[in-house]
Design a protein around this motif. Sequence first.
Motif, PDB file in Angstrom:
ATOM      1  N   ARG A  23       0.946  -1.191  -0.098  1.00 22.91           N
ATOM      2  CA  ARG A  23       0.015   0.035  -0.094  1.00 22.91           C
ATOM      3  C   ARG A  23       0.869   1.424   0.064  1.00 22.91           C
ATOM      4  O   ARG A  23       0.535   2.421  -0.549  1.00 22.91           O
ATOM      5  N   LYS A  24       2.168   1.286   0.477  1.00 18.86           N
ATOM      6  CA  LYS A  24       2.936   2.466   0.572  1.00 18.86           C
ATOM      7  C   LYS A  24       3.706   2.505  -0.910  1.00 18.86           C
ATOM      8  O   LYS A  24       3.680   3.753  -1.067  1.00 18.86           O
ATOM      9  N   LEU A  25       4.067   1.441  -1.340  1.00 17.56           N
ATOM     10  CA  LEU A  25       4.843   1.386  -2.648  1.00 17.56           C
ATOM     11  C   LEU A  25       4.055   1.616  -4.135  1.00 17.56           C
ATOM     12  O   LEU A  25       4.376   2.215  -4.798  1.00 17.56           O
ATOM     13  N   VAL A  26       2.955   0.848  -4.167  1.00 18.93           N
ATOM     14  CA  VAL A  26       2.169   0.570  -5.279  1.00 18.93           C
ATOM     15  C   VAL A  26       1.724   1.894  -5.945  1.00 18.93           C
ATOM     16  O   VAL A  26       1.688   2.109  -7.033  1.00 18.93           O
ATOM     17  N   PRO A  27       0.901   2.773  -4.963  1.00 22.34           N
ATOM     18  CA  PRO A  27       0.341   3.958  -5.528  1.00 22.34           C
ATOM     19  C   PRO A  27       1.225   5.136  -6.057  1.00 22.34           C
ATOM     20  O   PRO A  27       0.803   5.873  -6.821  1.00 22.34           O
ATOM     21  N   ARG A  28       2.557   4.566  -5.748  1.00 13.98           N
ATOM     22  CA  ARG A  28       3.634   5.749  -6.272  1.00 13.98           C
ATOM     23  C   ARG A  28       3.603   5.351  -7.929  1.00 13.98           C
ATOM     24  O   ARG A  28       4.060   6.274  -8.432  1.00 13.98           O
ATOM     25  N   GLU A  69       1.302  -6.467 -11.827  1.00 10.68           N
ATOM     26  CA  GLU A  69       1.438  -6.079 -13.263  1.00 10.68           C
ATOM     27  C   GLU A  69       2.663  -5.142 -13.093  1.00 10.68           C
ATOM     28  O   GLU A  69       3.195  -5.260 -14.247  1.00 10.68           O
ATOM     29  N   LEU A  70       2.794  -4.541 -11.993  1.00 14.62           N
ATOM     30  CA  LEU A  70       4.256  -3.789 -12.280  1.00 14.62           C
ATOM     31  C   LEU A  70       5.277  -4.512 -12.153  1.00 14.62           C
ATOM     32  O   LEU A  70       6.374  -4.145 -12.983  1.00 14.62           O
ATOM     33  N   ALA A  71       5.386  -6.005 -11.809  1.00 18.12           N
ATOM     34  CA  ALA A  71       6.457  -6.481 -11.809  1.00 18.12           C
ATOM     35  C   ALA A  71       6.848  -7.512 -13.059  1.00 18.12           C
ATOM     36  O   ALA A  71       7.630  -7.567 -13.718  1.00 18.12           O
ATOM     37  N   LYS A  76      11.572  -2.103 -10.473  1.00 23.03           N
ATOM     38  CA  LYS A  76      12.777  -1.893  -9.884  1.00 23.03           C
ATOM     39  C   LYS A  76      12.660  -1.314  -8.328  1.00 23.03           C
ATOM     40  O   LYS A  76      13.192  -1.891  -7.411  1.00 23.03           O
ATOM     41  N   ALA A  77      11.719  -0.748  -7.972  1.00 18.26           N
ATOM     42  CA  ALA A  77      11.193  -0.374  -6.643  1.00 18.26           C
ATOM     43  C   ALA A  77      10.681  -1.672  -5.660  1.00 18.26           C
ATOM     44  O   ALA A  77      11.222  -1.579  -4.800  1.00 18.26           O
ATOM     45  N   LEU A  78      10.093  -2.400  -6.321  1.00 15.17           N
ATOM     46  CA  LEU A  78       9.743  -3.718  -5.781  1.00 15.17           C
ATOM     47  C   LEU A  78      10.902  -4.579  -5.388  1.00 15.17           C
ATOM     48  O   LEU A  78      11.024  -5.185  -4.476  1.00 15.17           O
ATOM     49  N   HIS A  79      11.629  -4.531  -6.465  1.00 20.22           N
ATOM     50  CA  HIS A  79      13.095  -5.524  -6.307  1.00 20.22           C
ATOM     51  C   HIS A  79      13.980  -4.663  -5.187  1.00 20.22           C
ATOM     52  O   HIS A  79      14.467  -5.529  -4.340  1.00 20.22           O
ATOM     53  N   LYS A  80      13.935  -3.409  -5.276  1.00 22.79           N
ATOM     54  CA  LYS A  80      14.794  -2.905  -4.198  1.00 22.79           C
ATOM     55  C   LYS A  80      14.406  -3.182  -2.777  1.00 22.79           C
ATOM     56  O   LYS A  80      14.906  -3.381  -1.735  1.00 22.79           O
ATOM     57  N   ALA A  81      12.886  -3.002  -2.666  1.00 20.95           N
ATOM     58  CA  ALA A  81      12.559  -3.213  -1.367  1.00 20.95           C
ATOM     59  C   ALA A  81      12.464  -4.805  -0.902  1.00 20.95           C
ATOM     60  O   ALA A  81      12.738  -4.915   0.202  1.00 20.95           O
TER      61      ALA A  81
END
Length: 448
Positions: free
Chosen positions: A72-77, A97-99, A107-112
């Motif tokens: 919820r903190k990452l996807v809405p960005r 879908e982002l992945a 990239k943000a998901l991978h970094k997290a």
Amino acid sequence: MHAPPFRLAQTSRAGRSDDDATGSRLRATDACCAPSAEQLTQARRRRARLAELDPHLHCSVIGTCLSTHELRKLVPRFTDLDRQHASDLEIHHAAVELAIAGGPGSKALHKALDERYAGAIRRFDQARDEDALLALWNESLKNGDIPPAYWALMTHPYATMPVRQAAFGELHMLSHLVGAANRADIRRLVALEEENAALRDKVERQQNRLREISAQRDTVIEQLTEQVVRLTAQASRQPSADTAALTDEVQALQRKLTEADQRVALHTSRREAAEQRLQQEQGTVDALRESRDHALSLLRVVQSECQALERATLDALDQPGARRAQLAGVQGKRVVYVGGRPGSNAALKALVSSAGGEFIVHDGGLEDRKGLLAAALPGADFVVFPVDCIDHDSMNMLKRVCERHQVEYYPLRTASVASFIDLMTRLQTGGTAPESAPRASAFCLRHG
């Protein structure tokens, strides 16, 4: 289960491994600039990115390794979803879908994931072959530390497709244990409630006893204080021979007073420990009660489906060759069914056809082209799809096309015949179909 029940994408266009592809790219340079053996080894040891994984594995990686709060903190960005009002399922779909799409969101998901499971990644980096990698994975399964190990294994340089399939299968089978554990949780809840009531009674008795002891102690202290004052006054008037005896008596009284204080302190500590244990047990009881309520809700849905299926079976036995009473609402209508399983889809088509309706099946894109789905929806009276046997892309496209052509669509809890007949019964009797299907298994044919 060592492989997901769908076709996995090939790792390269000509069936080559990542190591062969990397070596080919490095060998494509001039002979004078040919890479050394050390450079080839370092290129092969690169960890896989999230976007480089097979698209069918993204759902399990996102659902297992990242919590809904983090998503919820990452996807809405990177999407148009509202962080406060979007459902957990919408957040999960958007993350998958982002992945799959790659780009900044992937990239943000991978970094997290790398930052959260840095320790597990360093531990899995010690593995230099498939056997060592599987040994570390099995050790994590025994310890229950599954999310860090799953992410470290999926992106490991030596993780081949069979290794990832084995980890995916074991993770899938763990989800089946949750349903079996609900029955044991209900029994444990009853036992904990009885124990909780017993502890409450025990604490109340101890509190009453402590109050009595405190009152007795205060009375004894007052009596001893008066006696000490009286003896002290007598000692000041009596000869020195009696002073020693009075002093001994005062010391004995002081020792009794100390012992009484120690007993009160002991009972106080026991009472505080009992209160802490009561609070812990109360939290456990609340969690088990919530689990029981969810199990009962799911049980009511399944009972409704079984009753609808039983009524349809009895109608078919009482009136051979007649139209099914439970499916009278589909007579002369065109029903489009997206997803599901081949066996249940064939049975549903026979039931709808015998009731005088037209039943069109589309598997969501596994075998049939997705363009056929968009062409079949405008002429349908309503659309039905099971949420446990349809992929995210087909579900999103299905909703958009139905809203564009103003075609009603209804989600089903499962791909079973009972769920379909229960929905038809609700629509026929004038009841409102549920806006969203009850929560079912997180496993689907496309994403696992």
